[in-house]
Scaffold this active site. Structure first.
Site, short mmCIF file in Angstrom:
data_model
loop_
_atom_site.label_atom_id
_atom_site.label_comp_id
_atom_site.label_asym_id
_atom_site.label_seq_id
_atom_site.Cartn_x
_atom_site.Cartn_y
_atom_site.Cartn_z
N ASP A 36 -4.68 0.28 4.37
CA ASP A 36 -3.51 -0.62 4.39
C ASP A 36 -3.89 -2.09 4.20
O ASP A 36 -3.52 -2.95 5.01
CB ASP A 36 -2.71 -0.46 5.69
N GLU A 49 7.55 2.27 2.02
CA GLU A 49 6.94 1.56 3.14
C GLU A 49 6.07 0.43 2.59
O GLU A 49 6.05 0.16 1.38
CB GLU A 49 6.11 2.53 3.99
#
Length: 544
Positions: free
Chosen positions: A15, A196
């Site tokens: 991420d 997301e």
């Protein structure tokens, strides 16, 4: 030829949020249940990176005791405004099971989002301020009109809904450190689903929204949309995903997605993104999700694309035209003769490390205090570092005198509470013995224990050798020259996202390190004099 070798952050570093401040580049990555929270790496050439900070290191910033596996810190976002660094993150408290006996119910999950700030990237960051809890993957966008905005995905827990309800945005007051006004749902995502990881960039009067879609597995992707108005509506990129390795389950770079853009001083865009590297011949990534980077290009139509326009990840992109600035290597020899824990090590969940370990109680040793069971979600004495290689050797020496069968200490390869290999010293009657504990979703028993044999008195050296999909343990008394090799050829690939219990999240990576338990509650300590990790093609299995 000056090239970058992907991944630039090997091992569990998912991420990525990338930021440039002047000549310096920073990447923040998720740490989930590992403490301290968030890894920040620094580079000046996009090729050479070093770990410089883990900013969430106090109880007023992060306390994950009780958090389930793969919860904790998700998808931090790093930005810069008002002469200071801003870090926004989710501290996931619950990951609710979505099905029972095949029927979908409400998916009740807790996603509190927090912000901290600091004038220096490696300084003492502020206490965490709660902003909202409506969904995960928060990010800050600082517009050129001086206003700031917070984005996050919106979670819909109601039965029969899509869970991933889209991307919402709300104004953020930097002075008050609070959200103001009402949230707006600006993007519902594409047919890939699982929308997301949002980020917004402004270029030539367009607001470009970047999101992750397709789930974090083999079909992961980076998707973009744009609008003239910050609040939308947003039109999706005409080509589909901007970057994806969908359809590829083998090769050097798979599972590519969840990205973030940075611009060099010359305006050229680079995309940092997560990826996975399966063990050859296996669809399993024991190193977890790693961070890669590659150059992109803004085309005449105003859309972002890869240099070849094929939306595929590149293993060895050409490095940017920047001065090469490698970092000096850490000269730590593996001995615990310093008054601080080397930066590569972390522990699990708790902001109270003094209850887990000490470097001063017995100078020259890392003392672990026996705490709860392996896999405890509360207080587990386990200090470990990430795997960064698919072939490596890890060795340690432990001085431990257990008094009862409830006490154990040793060398562990740990993914989470359901997946680990643990070679440990315990006692049976009056004799110390070596035990092998295995936890795997593939075992009917869940966890097995096997006695390896009796041990002589004194410190014991323990060793783990991994070569691709094979793990071999060995041991010897301190001072001996020959290793006693365990006969088992263990499957290292169970320590991966891809091997899991149904309904449980698996988003981290494998660590190797030292552990100590005392289920009697007496905190019997174990003293480790050194720990050495050697990775790369030069390692080999021990020989008699």
């Amino acid at each position: 030829m000056n090239i970058i070798s992907n991944p630039i952050l090997p091992g569990f570093n998912p991420d990525p949020s990338i930021l440039r401040v002047g000549d310096d580049f920073y990447i923040a990555t998720s740490t989930f249940e590992w403490y301290p929270g968030v890894q920040i790496h620094h580079s000046r050439d996009l090729k050479h990176w070093r770990l410089v900070a883990r900013p969430l290191a106090q109880a007023t910033q992060l306390d994950m005791r009780g958090a389930p596996d793969s919860c904790g810190v998700w998808a931090p976002d790093l930005s810069y405004a008002d002469g200071r660094f801003w870090l926004i993150f989710t501290d996931v408290k619950r990951y609710g099971v979505t099905t029972v006996n095949g029927a979908k119910g409400a998916s009740l999950r807790d996603f509190p989002n927090y912000v901290v700030h600091c004038d220096q990237i490696d300084g003492n960051w502020s206490e965490a301020v709660h902003l909202n809890s409506s969904g995960f993957d928060p990010a800050l966008f600082h517009d050129d009109d001086g206003r700031s905005w917070m984005l996050n995905m919106l979670w819909d827990h109601r039965p029969g809904r899509g869970r991933f309800a889209g991307i919402q945005i709300q104004q953020f007051d930097r002075t008050a450190q609070a959200l103001v006004g009402e949230p707006h749902l600006i993007f519902k995502g594409t047919d890939l689903g699982f929308t997301e990881g949002p980020h917004i960039y402004k270029r030539d009067g367009w607001y470009h929204l970047l999101v992750a879609e397709g789930g974090t597995g083999w079909d992961h992707a980076v998707v973009m949309a744009r609008s003239r108005d910050l609040l939308g509506p947003y039109d999706v990129h005409p080509d589909g995903p901007v970057l994806t390795a969908a359809g590829r389950r083998e090769g050097p770079i798979t599972r590519a997605g969840h990205g973030d853009l940075v611009e060099l001083k010359d305006g050229s865009p680079w995309l940092a993104y997560l990826c996975g590297r399966p063990v050859p011949g296996k669809e399993r990534c024991i190193l977890g999700r790693e961070t890669a980077i590659q150059p992109m290009r803004w085309h005449d139509d105003g859309w972002l694309r890869t240099l070849d326009g094929d939306a595929r990840p590149v293993e060895t992109p050409q490095a940017p035209d920047l001065p090469s600035i490698p970092w000096p290597q850490d000269d730590w020899d593996g001995r615990f003769d310093r008054d601080f824990l080397p930066l590569e090590f972390q522990w699990l969940r708790t902001p109270l490390p003094e209850r887990l370990f000490s470097l001063s109680e017995r100078p020259g040793f890392l003392r672990l205090y026996g705490r709860e069971t392996v896999g405890s979600h509360f207080e587990q004495a386990l200090v470990a570092r990430r795997l960064e290689h698919r072939r490596f050797t890890a060795t340690t020496c432990v001085d431990f005198s257990p008094r009862c069968f409830q006490q154990a200490a040793g060398l562990i390869l740990y993914y989470n509470s359901t997946k680990y290999y643990y070679l440990n010293i315990s006692v049976e009657g009056e004799a110390r013995e070596l035990q092998l504990m295995i936890a795997s979703p593939l075992l009917a028993e869940g966890v097995t224990m096997e006695t390896v044999g009796r041990l002589p008195n004194g410190p014991i050296e323990l060793r783990a050798d991994v070569d691709g999909d094979v793990l071999i343990f060995s041991w010897r008394a301190e001072g001996d020259t020959n290793w006693h090799i365990l006969p088992q050829r263990l499957d290292a690939t169970i320590l991966s996202d891809e091997v899991t219990c149904p309904g449980l999240p698996n988003f981290t990576g494998t660590f190797v390190g030292m552990a100590c338990q005392d289920l009697s509650g007496m905190a019997m300590p174990a003293d480790f004099s050194w720990f050495i990790y050697e990775g790369g093609e030069g390692t080999c299995a021990p020989v008699d």
